[in-house]
Motif scaffolding. Structure first.
Motif, short mmCIF file in Angstrom:
data_model
loop_
_atom_site.label_atom_id
_atom_site.label_comp_id
_atom_site.label_asym_id
_atom_site.label_seq_id
_atom_site.Cartn_x
_atom_site.Cartn_y
_atom_site.Cartn_z
N ASN A 1 38.39 22.10 -42.92
CA ASN A 1 39.76 22.02 -42.41
C ASN A 1 39.71 21.91 -40.89
O ASN A 1 39.96 22.87 -40.17
N PHE A 2 39.36 20.72 -40.41
CA PHE A 2 39.13 20.59 -38.97
C PHE A 2 40.38 20.88 -38.17
O PHE A 2 40.33 21.56 -37.16
N SER A 3 41.53 20.40 -38.59
CA SER A 3 42.74 20.58 -37.79
C SER A 3 43.08 22.05 -37.58
O SER A 3 43.31 22.48 -36.44
N PRO A 4 43.12 22.89 -38.63
CA PRO A 4 43.39 24.32 -38.40
C PRO A 4 42.31 24.98 -37.54
O PRO A 4 42.62 25.81 -36.68
N GLU A 5 41.05 24.60 -37.76
CA GLU A 5 39.97 25.19 -36.96
C GLU A 5 40.14 24.84 -35.48
O GLU A 5 39.98 25.69 -34.61
N TYR A 6 40.46 23.60 -35.24
CA TYR A 6 40.60 23.15 -33.86
C TYR A 6 41.79 23.84 -33.19
O TYR A 6 41.75 24.18 -32.01
N LEU A 7 42.85 24.06 -33.95
CA LEU A 7 43.99 24.80 -33.45
C LEU A 7 43.58 26.22 -33.09
O LEU A 7 44.01 26.78 -32.08
N GLY A 8 42.73 26.82 -33.93
CA GLY A 8 42.24 28.16 -33.65
C GLY A 8 41.46 28.22 -32.34
O GLY A 8 41.63 29.14 -31.54
N ILE A 9 40.61 27.22 -32.11
CA ILE A 9 39.85 27.15 -30.86
C ILE A 9 40.81 27.04 -29.67
O ILE A 9 40.63 27.69 -28.64
N CYS A 10 41.84 26.23 -29.82
CA CYS A 10 42.83 26.07 -28.74
C CYS A 10 43.56 27.37 -28.46
O CYS A 10 43.76 27.76 -27.30
N PHE A 11 43.98 28.08 -29.51
CA PHE A 11 44.69 29.35 -29.34
C PHE A 11 43.83 30.37 -28.60
O PHE A 11 44.29 31.07 -27.69
N ILE A 12 42.57 30.48 -29.01
CA ILE A 12 41.68 31.45 -28.38
C ILE A 12 41.48 31.13 -26.90
O ILE A 12 41.56 32.01 -26.03
N THR A 13 41.25 29.87 -26.60
CA THR A 13 41.03 29.45 -25.21
C THR A 13 42.29 29.66 -24.38
O THR A 13 42.23 30.18 -23.25
N MET A 14 43.45 29.28 -24.92
CA MET A 14 44.71 29.46 -24.20
C MET A 14 44.98 30.94 -23.93
O MET A 14 45.33 31.33 -22.81
N GLY A 15 44.82 31.78 -24.94
CA GLY A 15 45.12 33.20 -24.78
C GLY A 15 44.19 33.88 -23.80
O GLY A 15 44.63 34.67 -22.95
N ALA A 16 42.89 33.57 -23.88
CA ALA A 16 41.91 34.23 -23.02
C ALA A 16 42.11 33.86 -21.55
O ALA A 16 42.16 34.74 -20.68
N PHE A 17 42.24 32.58 -21.27
CA PHE A 17 42.33 32.16 -19.87
C PHE A 17 43.67 32.53 -19.24
O PHE A 17 43.73 32.89 -18.06
N SER A 18 44.76 32.46 -20.01
CA SER A 18 46.06 32.83 -19.44
C SER A 18 46.13 34.33 -19.16
O SER A 18 46.64 34.75 -18.12
N SER A 19 45.59 35.15 -20.04
CA SER A 19 45.59 36.60 -19.81
C SER A 19 44.70 36.98 -18.64
O SER A 19 45.04 37.85 -17.84
N GLY A 20 43.54 36.32 -18.53
CA GLY A 20 42.61 36.66 -17.47
C GLY A 20 43.21 36.51 -16.09
O GLY A 20 43.01 37.36 -15.21
N ALA A 21 43.97 35.44 -15.88
CA ALA A 21 44.59 35.21 -14.57
C ALA A 21 45.58 36.31 -14.23
O ALA A 21 45.65 36.77 -13.08
N VAL A 22 46.36 36.76 -15.20
CA VAL A 22 47.37 37.79 -14.94
C VAL A 22 46.70 39.15 -14.72
O VAL A 22 47.13 39.93 -13.86
N ILE A 23 45.65 39.44 -15.47
CA ILE A 23 44.96 40.72 -15.31
C ILE A 23 44.42 40.86 -13.90
O ILE A 23 44.60 41.90 -13.25
#
Length: 472
Positions: free
Chosen positions: A359-381
């Motif tokens: 299921n490449f599409s859901p997996e790729y979405l998961g990779i995007c979510f993880i990357t988005m969440g980690a980098f956006s939180s890091g800047a605010v922290i």
């Protein structure tokens, strides 16, 4: 003892010190908007370029590992992970001393020297012939880079007040995201250079990016900004205005004593901040290093793997920009950190349930979510923590401690995805899930401690009811 000094007024939105009548008098002598534009143009672009090439050089090994590098350097078993790990030993140990040295020798000299040294070592890495040679160059890369990240944030915190800070911290932080995205594009082009002038394609990655680092370092020596008191490109009135609005009045000759360190060590916020940053660093580095490896496990060739590693970073950049805008506008930090944590958790849940099921599409979405969440939180922290510190003593020691301990997360990250766990990597995803949950709890606790300290300040100073604080 807290990092927020007693006796200062508190901004009703950001919880930052507001300006006294004396400060307003100083600020009235200059055009504040024009001064801010002047600072932005002089401070931010060079720091962005410095960390862009530094982070690009740090994680470019992730692209090289998808080429012939593992075979040619005999990187079997956990050797790849150890090569990633060795970078963090000097990187973590020397971050606090680096901040102290930078204060003494001036930022333009120290930061430019760090990036030039980094580039020279990177050139050496292009010509390593063995696993031992790779280990040696990775160690010296960590030593050369230890001052760049904490030193840059330390410097930025002296140029902007809290209401201006998140956008600038995010601008600097976005250099990491650009490096992640650009690294994939560059690697896809360099992959075609295999055999050019007798060099393998992975060697060209280190060679070209090492040269770029040296050039940026030379420019940084002439154009990197120093602290406001040292800025020759500001008038005396402009210097006074910057110092007044940021309330950084400490003398240049500041020495951190043992008693200072003892006092800092009693502040629970410092430990919570370090844990909070640690918990976001792990997913950041895990996906910076292993996103290409995870994508390649889906059946893509070398060039397609590099190209598919770009969109998650592009999505992360978009979220970081939105987060910076609304965080400063609303005067809130923790809700945006918690939003990032939620995205990471959702992304990990997708990877745990969908990975390996074609299921490449859901997996790729998961990779995007993880990357988005980690980098956006890091800047605010980073912004939230540093702007709760004041003066050279607290920021030099505190930023080095928090970022140093936090970057120990890189050690955990390099062992999240190992060859014996491929291609499903369930163990790695569960490790990231547990660490993200710890980070979520720590964020709430840090916010509660900050809120308690601010309320005590209001009571101590007998503030009026109109001076309310949004601590979170």
């Amino acid at each position: 003892m807290g990092f927020v000094p007693k006796g200062e007024n508190v901004d009703p939105v950001l919880g930052s010190p507001d300006q006294s009548d004396e400060n307003y008098a100083v600020m009235s002598d200059v055009d504040e908007a024009a001064l801010l534009r002047k600072i932005d143009m002089r401070v931010m672009p060079m720091l962005f370029a410095i960390y862009f090439v530094a982070f690009l050089d740090r994680v470019n090994i992730s692209n090289a590992l998808t080429m012939s590098m593992p075979t040619e350097l005999d990187l079997y078993g956990d050797r790849e992970n150890v090569a990633l790990l060795i970078f963090y030993i000097p990187y973590i140990i020397f971050e606090i001393p680096s901040n102290i040295i930078m204060k003494k020798v001036k930022p333009h000299f120290w930061l430019s020297g760090c990036i030039i040294a980094f580039g020279i070592v990177m050139l050496g890495q292009a010509f390593v012939k063995s696993y031992g040679g790779l280990i040696a160059t990775r160690f010296f890369l960590g030593l050369a880079e230890c001052g760049i990240f904490p030193g840059s944030f330390y410097l930025i915190s002296f140029w902007y007040k809290r209401a201006e800070s998140q956008k600038r911290f995010t601008m600097y932080w976005s250099s990491v995201i650009f490096a992640g995205a650009f690294g994939g594009l560059l690697a896809s082009a360099i992959a075609k250079m295999d055999g050019l002038r007798g060099l393998e394609n992975w060697r060209w990655i280190f060679l070209l990016e090492g040269v770029a680092s040296i050039l940026v370092g030379i420019f940084a020596f002439f154009f990197c900004a120093d602290f406001p008191q040292q800025a020759s490109w500001l008038t005396e009135k402009e210097k006074a205005a910057v110092i007044a609005k940021t309330r950084n009045h400490e003398d240049d000759d500041v020495v951190i004593t043992k008693s200072d360190i003892f006092e800092f060590s009693k502040d629970i916020k410092m430990y919570l901040a370090a844990i909070m940053y640690f918990c976001i660093v792990v997913p950041i580095y895990a996906f910076s290093y292993f996103a290409p490896t995870i994508i390649k496990a889906l059946g893509y060739g070398t060039i397609q793997t590099q190209l598919h590693s770009v969109p998650p970073f592009a999505a992360a950049l978009g979220l970081c920009i939105l987060t910076a805008y609304f965080s400063d506008r609303l005067g809130l930090r923790s809700p945006f950190i918690l939003l990032g944590d939620l995205l990471i958790i959702i992304g990990l849940a997708i990877m745990l349930t969908m990975h390996g099921k074609n299921n490449f599409s859901p997996e790729y979405l998961g990779i995007c979510f993880i990357t988005m969440g980690a980098f956006s939180s890091g800047a605010v922290i980073i912004c939230w923590v540093l702007m709760n510190m004041h003066g050279h003593k607290q920021r030099s020691f505190g930023s080095g401690f928090v970022i140093g301990v936090g970057n120990a997360g890189g050690i955990v990250a390099v062992f999240c995805f190992t060859s014996d766990d491929a291609p499903l990597y369930k163990r790695g995803y569960w490790i990231l899930m547990a660490i993200t949950l710890v980070g979520t709890v720590t964020t709430v606790l840090y916010g509660l401690v900050v809120a308690r300290e601010r309320r005590r300040e209001i009571q101590t100073e007998n503030k009026t009811d109109k001076e309310k604080v949004l601590s979170l």
